[in-house]
Scaffold this active site. Structure first.
Site, PDB file in Angstrom:
ATOM      1  CG  ASP A 146       5.526 -13.963 -42.878  1.00  0.00           C
ATOM      2  OD1 ASP A 146       5.798 -14.510 -43.968  1.00  0.00           O
ATOM      3  OD2 ASP A 146       6.351 -13.842 -41.951  1.00  0.00           O
ATOM      4  CD  GLU A 191       9.007 -15.748 -43.570  1.00  0.00           C
ATOM      5  OE1 GLU A 191       8.812 -15.441 -42.391  1.00  0.00           O
ATOM      6  OE2 GLU A 191       9.431 -16.877 -43.923  1.00  0.00           O
ATOM      7  CD  GLU A 192      11.926 -16.148 -48.575  1.00  0.00           C
ATOM      8  OE1 GLU A 192      12.439 -17.183 -48.128  1.00  0.00           O
ATOM      9  OE2 GLU A 192      10.798 -16.139 -49.103  1.00  0.00           O
TER      10      GLU A 192
END
Length: 501
Positions: A277, A295-296
């Site tokens: 991540d 990441e989101e």
């Protein structure tokens, strides 16, 4: 590449310890009866999550503590009323939330949520009964999470294991913004060093990005309110001590395995590996805002990851967070402004002995640089090496290889070649292979493959690469805005003709 099913590490029975909090009854679970909440008591303390149902959480209804109301009484009344409605609108949800967050009346907006519901009133991501079902789930918090949830604090390695049902309930409370003391973000706020968890910032300031995010979130809640969840998920904060840090200047480790692909994704083609991540130090980054980079997206398609924001303090330079067992609920296409929720994801992973899906994700945060030239100094390079090594370092004898890519090279302005070499060095030090996805950058793929082949052929060690990076940084600083090609510098310094001189 080595994937989790090929790793034969035996977990043994589920157990708790001083450093591992388990929120399900271990004895019942080990007998095969599934995840049952562990008995415990509410703890209103700075080392634990302050829960919405705590009797120590008050709302101001008078001038003295005696005339104030226990906040959960208001929450319970509002959510119970909402759950019993035949249909519940966004306005009903807003009214309920503001009743126990009165300070934010007129400040919080729900227009993003409204636009989704208007656009998809009976579609695949929303049904008229969904708000009521989420409210019912949120109200189960006192029965599902009886044991105090510790905070994963900086500098303290620790782990939390909880059931998927407990996570769903905790996230339902985030959806209804019930967590006390979590709406302040200033330096004097109690949770100033933690990410936000209440969903208010996701509900307002409508945009196409938030619409797609909310589609994924609504699909998650449709699934968890309709199906029985049987798995567990573990969140583990790992911290390196000074004595754990490699001496990069004298490491004789050689390059480990490398597979490079310009197409494919970490979550799909990297299935079964330790998936990286590209994190923010505030875990989850802008997942509850407008952010929609790697990441989101990862947190949106695996919403169980979002619960880590409830208890994970901002990551330090020698720390990472490893999540084992999270479930992917959605498929997607695109990136950033082109991101779209696609359809439900059919999970086909096996589970380990602790009923965790065989998915392991490591959150490591790269340094953000306002200007690209700022990253060419050895203090920052060494920091990145230590951070990557913290995430890559194995803790058992037989670990899967690592799926990664252009870590910190988007909004954080990282140099793709430099970050690739840093990850190669960290993986070599950890003795783990890398599957590196360049996200359609064919030039980077070819350059990295050629560079790796040269390093392997010449049996180049980590210390020699570290020394070269010192020269590289000095050269970059001397040239100023003119960019020096790192792969070319490696070719010049480590080519066979150079070694014969």
């Amino acid at each position: 590449m080595k994937r989790i099913p090929q790793c034969d590490n035996t977990l043994g029975p589920l157990d708790f310890s001083k450093m591992h909090t388990v929120l399900v009854d271990v004895d019942v679970f080990n007998c095969g009866a599934g995840p049952i909440p562990q008995d415990g008591r509410d703890v209103w303390h700075n080392d634990f999550v302050k829960m919405p149902f705590s009797l120590s959480s008050y709302m101001k209804t008078g001038y003295t503590k005696q005339t104030n109301t226990v906040r959960w009484e208001v929450i319970y009344k509002q959510l119970r009323s909402l759950s019993k409605k035949t249909t519940a609108s966004v306005k009903d949800l807003e009214d309920a939330i503001i009743k126990y967050n009165p300070k934010y009346k007129g400040q919080w907006s729900f227009d993003a949520l409204s636009s989704l519901v208007k656009a998809d009133p009976n579609g695949s991501n929303y049904s008229p009964k969904l708000f009521q079902k989420i409210a019912e789930l949120a109200l189960r918090l006192p029965e599902l999470v009886k044991k105090a949830v510790p905070l994963l604090k900086r500098g303290h390695p620790a782990a939390i294991t909880l059931s998927q049902t407990q996570i769903a309930c905790l996230l339902a409370n985030a959806f209804f913004c019930t967590y006390p003391h979590r709406n302040f973000s200033g330096p004097k706020a109690e949770y100033h060093n933690y990410p936000s968890i209440n969903f208010t910032s996701l509900f307002g300031n409508a945009s196409s990005r938030k619409k797609q995010k909310l589609r994924a979130i609504m699909h998650y809640f449709q699934e968890v309110t309709a199906k029985k969840l049987t798995g567990l998920v573990t969140f583990e904060r790992r911290c390196l001590k000074e004595t754990d840090l490699p001496n990069w200047r004298s490491s004789n480790k050689k390059m480990h395995k490398l597979h490079v692909a310009s197409y494919g994704t970490i979550e799909n083609e990297g299935k079964g590996m330790l998936q990286v991540d590209f994190a923010s130090s505030w875990i989850g980054g802008g997942v509850l805002g407008s952010g929609l980079v790697q990441e989101e997206i990862l947190f949106i398609i695996n919403p169980e990851l979002i619960v880590s924001r409830l208890f994970t303090e901002k990551l330090g330079d020698k720390e990472c967070l490893i999540v084992t067992g999270s479930q992917q609920f959605s498929n997607y296409s695109g990136f950033g402004d082109t991101f779209e929720w696609k359809d439900p994801h059919e999970e086909r992973l096996n589970r380990d002995e602790w009923a965790r899906l065989q998915r392991q994700i490591v959150a490591i945060d790269a340094l953000p640089f306002k200007h690209r030239s700022e990253q060419y100094n050895m203090n920052d390079v060494t920091r990145e090496l230590n951070k990557a090594y913290c995430g890559f370092k194995g803790h058992q004898s037989n670990e899967p290889d690592i799926a990664t890519g252009n870590w910190g090279c988007g909004a954080f302005n990282g140099d793709k070649q430099l970050k690739a070499v840093i990850q190669l060095m960290a993986a070599a030090q950890a003795k783990r292979g890398l599957a590196f996805f360049t996200f359609e950058d064919e030039s980077l793929k070819q350059g990295l493959q050629q560079t790796y082949h040269l390093l392997v052929t010449e049996r180049t060690t980590v210390d020699k690469l570290y020394s070269l990076l010192q020269n590289y940084c000095a050269t970059q600083q001397a040239y100023g805005s003119a960019h020096v090609d790192l792969f070319e510098l490696i070719r010049i310094n480590f080519s066979p003709s150079k070694s014969l001189l």
